[in-house]
Design a protein around this motif. Structure first.
Motif, mmCIF file in Angstrom:
data_model
loop_
_atom_site.group_PDB
_atom_site.id
_atom_site.type_symbol
_atom_site.label_atom_id
_atom_site.label_comp_id
_atom_site.label_asym_id
_atom_site.label_seq_id
_atom_site.Cartn_x
_atom_site.Cartn_y
_atom_site.Cartn_z
ATOM 1 N N ALA A 77 12.590 -67.738 23.661
ATOM 2 C CA ALA A 77 13.333 -68.280 24.797
ATOM 3 C C ALA A 77 14.059 -67.178 25.555
ATOM 4 O O ALA A 77 14.168 -66.035 25.090
ATOM 5 C CB ALA A 77 14.333 -69.324 24.312
ATOM 6 N N CYS A 78 14.548 -67.544 26.738
ATOM 7 C CA CYS A 78 15.303 -66.611 27.571
ATOM 8 C C CYS A 78 16.516 -67.347 28.126
ATOM 9 O O CYS A 78 16.363 -68.323 28.865
ATOM 10 C CB CYS A 78 14.423 -66.091 28.700
ATOM 11 S SG CYS A 78 15.348 -65.163 29.948
ATOM 12 N N ALA A 79 17.713 -66.867 27.739
ATOM 13 C CA ALA A 79 18.937 -67.533 28.173
ATOM 14 C C ALA A 79 19.213 -67.301 29.661
ATOM 15 O O ALA A 79 19.983 -68.038 30.267
ATOM 16 C CB ALA A 79 20.121 -67.042 27.337
ATOM 17 N N SER A 80 18.585 -66.297 30.249
ATOM 18 C CA SER A 80 18.806 -66.030 31.675
ATOM 19 C C SER A 80 18.126 -67.061 32.558
ATOM 20 O O SER A 80 18.711 -67.547 33.511
ATOM 21 C CB SER A 80 18.307 -64.635 32.049
ATOM 22 O OG SER A 80 19.132 -63.670 31.461
ATOM 23 N N CYS A 81 16.855 -67.401 32.242
ATOM 24 C CA CYS A 81 16.137 -68.350 33.106
ATOM 25 C C CYS A 81 15.914 -69.694 32.427
ATOM 26 O O CYS A 81 15.355 -70.600 33.039
ATOM 27 C CB CYS A 81 14.804 -67.759 33.581
ATOM 28 S SG CYS A 81 13.567 -67.515 32.294
ATOM 29 N N ARG A 82 16.372 -69.825 31.161
ATOM 30 C CA ARG A 82 16.272 -71.070 30.376
ATOM 31 C C ARG A 82 14.819 -71.497 30.146
ATOM 32 O O ARG A 82 14.535 -72.663 29.923
ATOM 33 C CB ARG A 82 17.040 -72.228 31.052
ATOM 34 C CG ARG A 82 18.536 -72.014 31.147
ATOM 35 C CD ARG A 82 19.244 -71.972 29.800
ATOM 36 N NE ARG A 82 19.229 -73.239 29.078
ATOM 37 C CZ ARG A 82 19.677 -73.391 27.835
ATOM 38 N NH1 ARG A 82 20.161 -72.340 27.169
ATOM 39 N NH2 ARG A 82 19.638 -74.545 27.241
ATOM 40 N N CYS A 139 10.323 -58.645 26.360
ATOM 41 C CA CYS A 139 11.013 -59.126 27.555
ATOM 42 C C CYS A 139 10.559 -60.542 27.842
ATOM 43 O O CYS A 139 9.570 -61.010 27.289
ATOM 44 C CB CYS A 139 10.739 -58.223 28.759
ATOM 45 S SG CYS A 139 9.067 -58.358 29.388
ATOM 46 N N CYS A 140 11.302 -61.232 28.699
ATOM 47 C CA CYS A 140 10.916 -62.587 29.102
ATOM 48 C C CYS A 140 9.754 -62.493 30.090
ATOM 49 O O CYS A 140 9.893 -61.851 31.128
ATOM 50 C CB CYS A 140 12.109 -63.292 29.745
ATOM 51 S SG CYS A 140 11.643 -64.824 30.594
ATOM 52 N N PRO A 141 8.612 -63.134 29.792
ATOM 53 C CA PRO A 141 7.476 -63.046 30.710
ATOM 54 C C PRO A 141 7.729 -63.771 32.027
ATOM 55 O O PRO A 141 7.020 -63.547 33.005
ATOM 56 C CB PRO A 141 6.313 -63.703 29.963
ATOM 57 C CG PRO A 141 6.829 -64.124 28.645
ATOM 58 C CD PRO A 141 8.313 -63.941 28.599
ATOM 59 N N ALA A 142 8.752 -64.630 32.067
ATOM 60 C CA ALA A 142 9.020 -65.376 33.305
ATOM 61 C C ALA A 142 9.906 -64.586 34.263
ATOM 62 O O ALA A 142 9.626 -64.511 35.451
ATOM 63 C CB ALA A 142 9.661 -66.721 32.984
ATOM 64 N N CYS A 143 10.999 -63.989 33.727
ATOM 65 C CA CYS A 143 11.956 -63.350 34.643
ATOM 66 C C CYS A 143 12.177 -61.868 34.346
ATOM 67 O O CYS A 143 12.880 -61.197 35.094
ATOM 68 C CB CYS A 143 13.301 -64.089 34.612
ATOM 69 S SG CYS A 143 14.288 -63.757 33.134
ATOM 70 N N GLY A 144 11.583 -61.367 33.249
ATOM 71 C CA GLY A 144 11.694 -59.943 32.959
ATOM 72 C C GLY A 144 12.940 -59.532 32.193
ATOM 73 O O GLY A 144 13.156 -58.333 31.950
ATOM 74 N N GLU A 145 13.787 -60.494 31.801
ATOM 75 C CA GLU A 145 15.006 -60.192 31.032
ATOM 76 C C GLU A 145 14.664 -59.363 29.790
ATOM 77 O O GLU A 145 13.735 -59.682 29.051
ATOM 78 C CB GLU A 145 15.681 -61.498 30.609
ATOM 79 C CG GLU A 145 16.944 -61.336 29.765
ATOM 80 C CD GLU A 145 18.052 -60.601 30.496
ATOM 81 O OE1 GLU A 145 18.312 -59.442 30.114
ATOM 82 O OE2 GLU A 145 18.633 -61.174 31.450
ATOM 83 N N GLU A 146 15.431 -58.255 29.567
ATOM 84 C CA GLU A 146 15.150 -57.382 28.424
ATOM 85 C C GLU A 146 16.274 -57.331 27.398
ATOM 86 O O GLU A 146 16.096 -56.779 26.314
ATOM 87 C CB GLU A 146 14.883 -55.949 28.919
ATOM 88 C CG GLU A 146 13.579 -55.803 29.667
ATOM 89 C CD GLU A 146 13.348 -54.381 30.146
ATOM 90 O OE1 GLU A 146 14.326 -53.710 30.545
ATOM 91 O OE2 GLU A 146 12.198 -53.938 30.124
HETATM 92 ZN ZN ZN Z 1 13.668 -65.371 31.607
#
Ligand code: ZN
Ligand code: ZN
Length: 260
Positions: free
Chosen positions: A210-215, A183-190
């Motif tokens: 990377a995480c496309a949800s929080c960039r 998961c994204c450690p910044a926003c939790g996106e899975e």
């Molecule tokens: Zn994120």
């Protein structure tokens, strides 16, 4: 006299690794040399705090920190990359308001993106607190020990047949925390479709997760390739990947030692 070899030794090992990598790396020689000196001066700060009574409340502990802090700031003013050096120099010349800036940083998300100098100046303090088991005042970051931000990740396979375990390293107190699921450690996106990874043939052990949800993204290093790697130091060798990511509109969750 109480001796606290733990944090001071840890800074010494990082300084040695940075000094060893510097001559091998064309692109990152300057940041690695700067980092080696910064770790040495932070190690001296950790040593200076040995035996001092620390509460974890910055306002109460500041009398013990003021002199070693000035040494860290003086080093950055003399040897840091130009923008950081100028900022450190300006703060050296006005001591009283700057303590307010440190306090403001300490009571915020404790991110080096907001104030690189404050993070560098308070890192040894946070590591000494963590080694003593003294909980600092609550911070806004994700670290369970100090409220700091994760600045590097790494992967290690427990056995060749098993999947790699993932870890996060705290930029402030050095605490390592295992990441259970993807998961994204910044926003939790899975959602795996929103979690792209970027690699470069020049740095095969390094991955930008990377995480496309929080960039935002985390840099992660595979430790099974080279056992000598110290993630937060070896991070600097692939600084070109961070510069590429910034150009592409990605923001690192927490800047590394080079400030990017
Ligand atoms: Zn994120
Ligand atoms: Zn921490």
């Amino acid at each position: 006299v109480t001796t606290e070899p733990g944090p001071a030794d840890a800074f010494g090992r990082r300084a040695e690794r940075a000094a060893a990598l510097a001559p091998e790396s064309q692109a990152a020689r300057e940041p690695l040399e700067f980092a080696a000196g910064l770790y040495r001066v932070q190690g001296r700060m950790a040593q200076a705090l040995a035996g001092r009574p620390l509460t974890g409340r910055l306002a109460d502990d500041l009398p013990h920190l003021t002199r070693p802090l000035a040494e860290v700031r003086g080093y950055i003013a003399a040897h840091g990359p130009a923008p950081l050096a100028a900022m450190a120099g300006a703060r050296l010349s006005r001591s009283a308001p700057d303590l307010d800036a440190l306090q403001a940083w300490w009571h915020g998300p404790r991110s080096g993106a907001a104030d690189y100098l404050a993070r560098a100046e308070l890192k040894a303090y946070a590591e000494v607190l963590a080694a003593r088991g003294v909980a600092p005042e609550k911070g806004g970051g994700g670290c369970e020990l100090c409220g700091g931000q994760p600045w590097i990740g790494w992967r290690r396979a427990p056995a060749p047949s098993e999947g790699a375990l993932r870890f996060l390293g705290c930029a402030l107190c050095g605490h390592e925390r295992a990441l259970g699921r993807i998961c994204c450690p910044a926003c939790g996106e899975e959602d795996p479709h929103k979690l792209p990874a970027f690699t470069s043939p020049r740095h095969p052990a390094v991955r930008l997760e990377a995480c496309a949800s929080c960039r935002r993204y985390l840099k992660s290093i595979d430790l099974t390739v080279d056992a000598r790697v110290v993630p937060e130091v070896d991070d600097l060798v692939s600084i070109a990947m961070d510069l590429w990511a910034a150009d592409e509109g990605w923001t690192r969750i927490e800047p590394g030692l080079a400030g990017v």
